[in-house]
Design a protein around this motif. Structure first.
Motif, short mmCIF file in Angstrom:
data_model
loop_
_atom_site.label_atom_id
_atom_site.label_comp_id
_atom_site.label_asym_id
_atom_site.label_seq_id
_atom_site.Cartn_x
_atom_site.Cartn_y
_atom_site.Cartn_z
N LEU A 188 -36.45 -101.89 11.53
CA LEU A 188 -35.99 -100.96 12.56
C LEU A 188 -35.00 -100.82 12.88
O LEU A 188 -34.32 -101.52 13.40
CB LEU A 188 -36.94 -101.08 13.74
N HIS A 189 -33.98 -99.94 12.35
CA HIS A 189 -32.66 -99.71 12.58
C HIS A 189 -32.30 -98.95 13.66
O HIS A 189 -32.65 -97.79 14.49
CB HIS A 189 -31.91 -99.05 11.70
N LEU A 190 -31.43 -99.58 14.54
CA LEU A 190 -31.50 -98.84 15.80
C LEU A 190 -29.30 -98.82 16.15
O LEU A 190 -28.69 -99.88 15.79
CB LEU A 190 -31.57 -100.41 17.44
N SER A 191 -28.74 -97.93 16.87
CA SER A 191 -27.44 -97.90 17.24
C SER A 191 -27.36 -97.02 18.05
O SER A 191 -28.38 -95.69 18.65
CB SER A 191 -27.24 -97.25 15.46
N ASP A 192 -25.87 -96.82 18.94
CA ASP A 192 -25.53 -95.80 19.48
C ASP A 192 -26.67 -95.50 20.46
O ASP A 192 -26.66 -94.79 20.89
CB ASP A 192 -25.09 -94.71 18.66
#
Length: 314
Positions: free
Chosen positions: A59-63
């Motif tokens: 799971l890629h989370l950003s900003d």
């Protein structure tokens, strides 16, 4: 029609045009305010694991750019635990307010129970400032001047991440056993602030050579110099954020800016970065939030990304 009448007609026509422009601008702004909360999950699949390896759900989370009171964002972030990721990758810019750390940690609470790695962005360290958005059309925004730096409580956030077991990869590397594999992580501190210094890959333990290694690289801002370094060093996949996917995009065209030297067509999504004859998959997240001073998105909804790493077939 006399001169006075013609002038009156021109003035009336100009007033109608100005009114129409204002109305269109108001509609666009209203739509942008609405789209910022149209959260979605993008799904990708990458065959980068050794043959026979079980899938790894990342799971890629950003900003996130958290601000107190963002209830829709809080609830949606908490719901992401239902995706049952094996690993969380967080590529920075988590804050947009001095008082946002408790709200951020409450939103991420279910995901902090999942193994994770992270790197910071400039809006982990410093609060955003009010800027003319047209400046971004001239090129990437620069780092805040010393006199204008308004430091955020990033140490408290990093301590909480670390206490949950998430690994800080700010100019660091670490190897983690994952079943029969070893996941070799390497990340850099924020390139947008010029703090990046690639630390290479972990050497591992005395028995690490008995397991296949997968090299995963992280950066907040996907500047070309950083991507070239990762590719040359043998990364298998790169995760980055920072661009907001352009934030305000033209339908059918895409992002107008990437706020770094990444080509705008790569500002969101999965692509392959090539350097010196080698190419590596690069996932750039369009991000989840916005600066609190520019709370709109147009043709660029906020996203989390599930990247399922699967075994190579050859």
């Amino acid at each position: 029609m006399g001169v006075a009448g013609e002038l009156s007609r021109i003035a009336t026509k100009g007033a109608w045009a100005a009114g129409a422009a204002l109305a269109a601008g108001g509609l666009a702004f209203g739509y942008g305010l609405s789209e910022r909360n149209r959260f979605q999950v993008r799904h990708e699949s990458l065959a980068v694991l050794p043959r026979g390896a079980a899938p790894l759900r990342v799971l890629h989370l950003s900003d996130i750019h958290m601000v107190p009171g963002q209830e829709s964002k809080r609830q949606w972030l908490r719901s992401l635990a239902g995706l049952r990721p094996d690993l969380v990758v967080n590529t920075g810019d988590n804050l947009s307010h001095h008082d946002a750390v408790p709200a951020l940690l409450e939103a991420l609470e279910p995901l902090l129970e999942v193994p994770g790695v992270f790197v910071p962005g400039s809006n982990c360290y410093f609060a955003p400032r009010l800027k003319n958005p047209l400046r971004y059309l001239r090129g990437p925004s620069g780092p805040p001047r010393s006199a204008a730096r308004d430091e955020l409580p990033w140490r408290r956030m990093h301590e909480a991440f670390g206490s949950a077991g998430w690994i800080n990869l700010s100019n660091r590397h670490q190897s983690v056993p994952w079943g029969p594999l070893r996941l070799d992580f390497s990340g850099v501190d924020d390139p947008h602030l010029g703090r990046d210094a690639f630390a290479g890959w972990p050497r591992g333990s005395s028995t690490s050579g008995e397991a296949p290694h997968v090299r995963i690289a992280l950066a907040h801002a996907p500047y070309q110099r950083v991507l070239d370094t990762f590719v040359d060093a043998g990364a298998d996949v790169v995760f980055a954020g920072h661009t907001h996917g352009g934030q305000v995009c033209l339908p059918g065209y895409g992002a107008l800016v990437s706020n770094c030297d990444l080509p705008t067509w790569r500002a969101r999504g999965l692509s392959w970065w090539e350097h010196s004859g080698r190419e590596v998959p690069l996932n750039v997240s369009a991000g989840i939030g916005t600066s609190r001073f520019a709370p709109i998105r147009i043709a660029c909804p906020p996203e989390a990304v599930v990247v399922t790493l699967t075994a190579r077939t050859a």
